[in-house]
Write a protein that holds these residues in place. Structure first.
Motif, PDB file in Angstrom:
ATOM      1  N   GLN A   1       2.604   1.578  -3.339  1.00  0.00           N
ATOM      2  CA  GLN A   1       1.681   2.009  -4.383  1.00  0.00           C
ATOM      3  C   GLN A   1       1.443   3.508  -4.315  1.00  0.00           C
ATOM      4  O   GLN A   1       1.339   4.190  -5.343  1.00  0.00           O
ATOM      5  CB  GLN A   1       0.349   1.264  -4.272  1.00  0.00           C
ATOM      6  CG  GLN A   1      -0.609   1.560  -5.416  1.00  0.00           C
ATOM      7  CD  GLN A   1      -0.020   1.260  -6.774  1.00  0.00           C
ATOM      8  OE1 GLN A   1       0.390   0.130  -7.025  1.00  0.00           O
ATOM      9  NE2 GLN A   1       0.034   2.254  -7.653  1.00  0.00           N
ATOM     10  N   LYS A   2       1.388   4.032  -3.090  1.00  0.00           N
ATOM     11  CA  LYS A   2       1.246   5.481  -2.930  1.00  0.00           C
ATOM     12  C   LYS A   2       2.464   6.197  -3.505  1.00  0.00           C
ATOM     13  O   LYS A   2       2.337   7.240  -4.152  1.00  0.00           O
ATOM     14  CB  LYS A   2       1.063   5.831  -1.458  1.00  0.00           C
ATOM     15  CG  LYS A   2      -0.294   5.422  -0.890  1.00  0.00           C
ATOM     16  CD  LYS A   2      -0.408   5.800   0.577  1.00  0.00           C
ATOM     17  CE  LYS A   2      -1.775   5.391   1.143  1.00  0.00           C
ATOM     18  NZ  LYS A   2      -1.877   5.713   2.586  1.00  0.00           N
TER      19      LYS A   2
ATOM     20  N   ASP B   1       2.186   6.162  -7.195  1.00  0.00           N
ATOM     21  CA  ASP B   1       1.221   7.167  -7.632  1.00  0.00           C
ATOM     22  C   ASP B   1       1.844   8.557  -7.626  1.00  0.00           C
ATOM     23  O   ASP B   1       1.628   9.353  -8.545  1.00  0.00           O
ATOM     24  CB  ASP B   1      -0.017   7.143  -6.731  1.00  0.00           C
ATOM     25  CG  ASP B   1      -0.827   5.865  -6.882  1.00  0.00           C
ATOM     26  OD1 ASP B   1      -0.640   5.172  -7.901  1.00  0.00           O
ATOM     27  OD2 ASP B   1      -1.634   5.568  -5.994  1.00  0.00           O
TER      28      ASP B   1
ATOM     29  N   THR C   1       0.835  -1.202   0.000  1.00  0.00           N
ATOM     30  CA  THR C   1       0.000   0.000   0.000  1.00  0.00           C
ATOM     31  C   THR C   1       0.872   1.255   0.000  1.00  0.00           C
ATOM     32  O   THR C   1       0.617   2.203  -0.753  1.00  0.00           O
ATOM     33  CB  THR C   1      -0.930  -0.004   1.227  1.00  0.00           C
ATOM     34  OG1 THR C   1      -1.766  -1.155   1.175  1.00  0.00           O
ATOM     35  CG2 THR C   1      -1.796   1.250   1.250  1.00  0.00           C
TER      36      THR C   1
END
Length: 264
Positions: free
Chosen positions: A95-96, A99, A92
């Motif tokens: 993934q941030k 992004d 998580t």
């Protein structure tokens, strides 16, 4: 059957130094010795090494691997569940970061500092293809006009983008009407549309002399990604990109013949 440290290092994909460290720490000590006193691994040792490498691949520290191997039936499930949760949290977080990186790349390549939600609100069906933005940067990145265009795009506010896209939409409807009605690309009204497009680029991005406008139009006809910046795919017609290019280059000639900026 038994194997030397060098042999195990070769087929297990670990260094001899690592195997020696596992031996010193008590995590994996060879069960046998050769007549000359060299360490030798048997099949059970290799099975234990496979387990160690499996848990290392999952990111377990060596002391935790030692705990699992000491009493696998009692602890392995709890350790794996905890590791799964830790990996999920890490995924998580990563993934941030991905992004954020993608957002930074997008801003660098397109010069548009808007959130995805703002982009959808302002641009609607107009497509900004990052692969084209990257190619354009490689092709034109050293040109002063491209650099200025990127800098001005980055400075535009959401309201600036809303205004310029509204202007572009009105212009696009008129272009489509002229094309659908069968007006020639060198019809005065169509030439005026080409000139409006050139002035739009100058007003919002960078000074766009006619010869530069023709180079941009070449991309519109040659690259669907470029033309999608002007006319969304859902609104395009066969031959429209070439039609616009012809109008832009005809307008460049008109500018030259009337004493305007020199065409290419």
């Amino acid at each position: 059957m038994s194997w030397s440290v060098g042999q195990v290092s070769g087929f297990a994909g670990v260094t001899v130094r690592t195997l020696h460290y596992y031996d010193r720490s008590g995590l994996l000590s060879p069960s046998e010795r050769s007549p000359a006193g060299y360490r030798l691994y048997n099949a059970a040792d290799l099975a234990r090494l496979q387990q160690i490498l499996f848990y290392r691949e999952l990111g377990f520290p060596l002391d935790e691997i030692a705990d699992i191997l000491a009493d696998p039936q009692a602890t392995v499930l709890d350790h794996l569940l905890a590791r799964r949760d830790a990996l999920t949290e890490q995924i998580t977080r990563l993934q941030k970061l991905v992004d954020v990186a993608e957002r930074a790349i997008e801003v660098q390549r397109t010069g548009i500092e808007l959130s995805p939600e703002e982009r959808f609100e302002v641009f609607g069906d107009v497509v900004f293809d990052l692969s084209y933005a990257a190619d354009a940067h490689l092709k034109w990145g050293e040109r002063e006009g491209h650099q200025e265009s990127m800098a001005r795009a980055a400075a535009h506010t959401k309201e600036d983008w809303r205004q310029l896209m509204a202007e572009a939409a009105v212009w696009r409807r008129r272009l489509l009407a002229a094309f659908d009605e069968g007006r020639a690309a060198d019809h005065p009204e169509v030439l005026d549309l080409a000139e409006e497009h050139r002035q739009h680029i100058t007003r919002w991005f960078t000074p766009c002399p006619p010869e530069m406008h023709c180079r941009i139009a070449d991309d519109y006809e040659a690259d669907a990604r470029a033309f999608a910046l002007v006319v969304p795919p859902a609104e395009q017609r066969p031959g429209l990109a070439g039609y616009l290019r012809s109008a832009i280059c005809a307008n460049a000639e008109r500018q030259s013949s009337t004493g305007g900026e020199v065409a290419r």
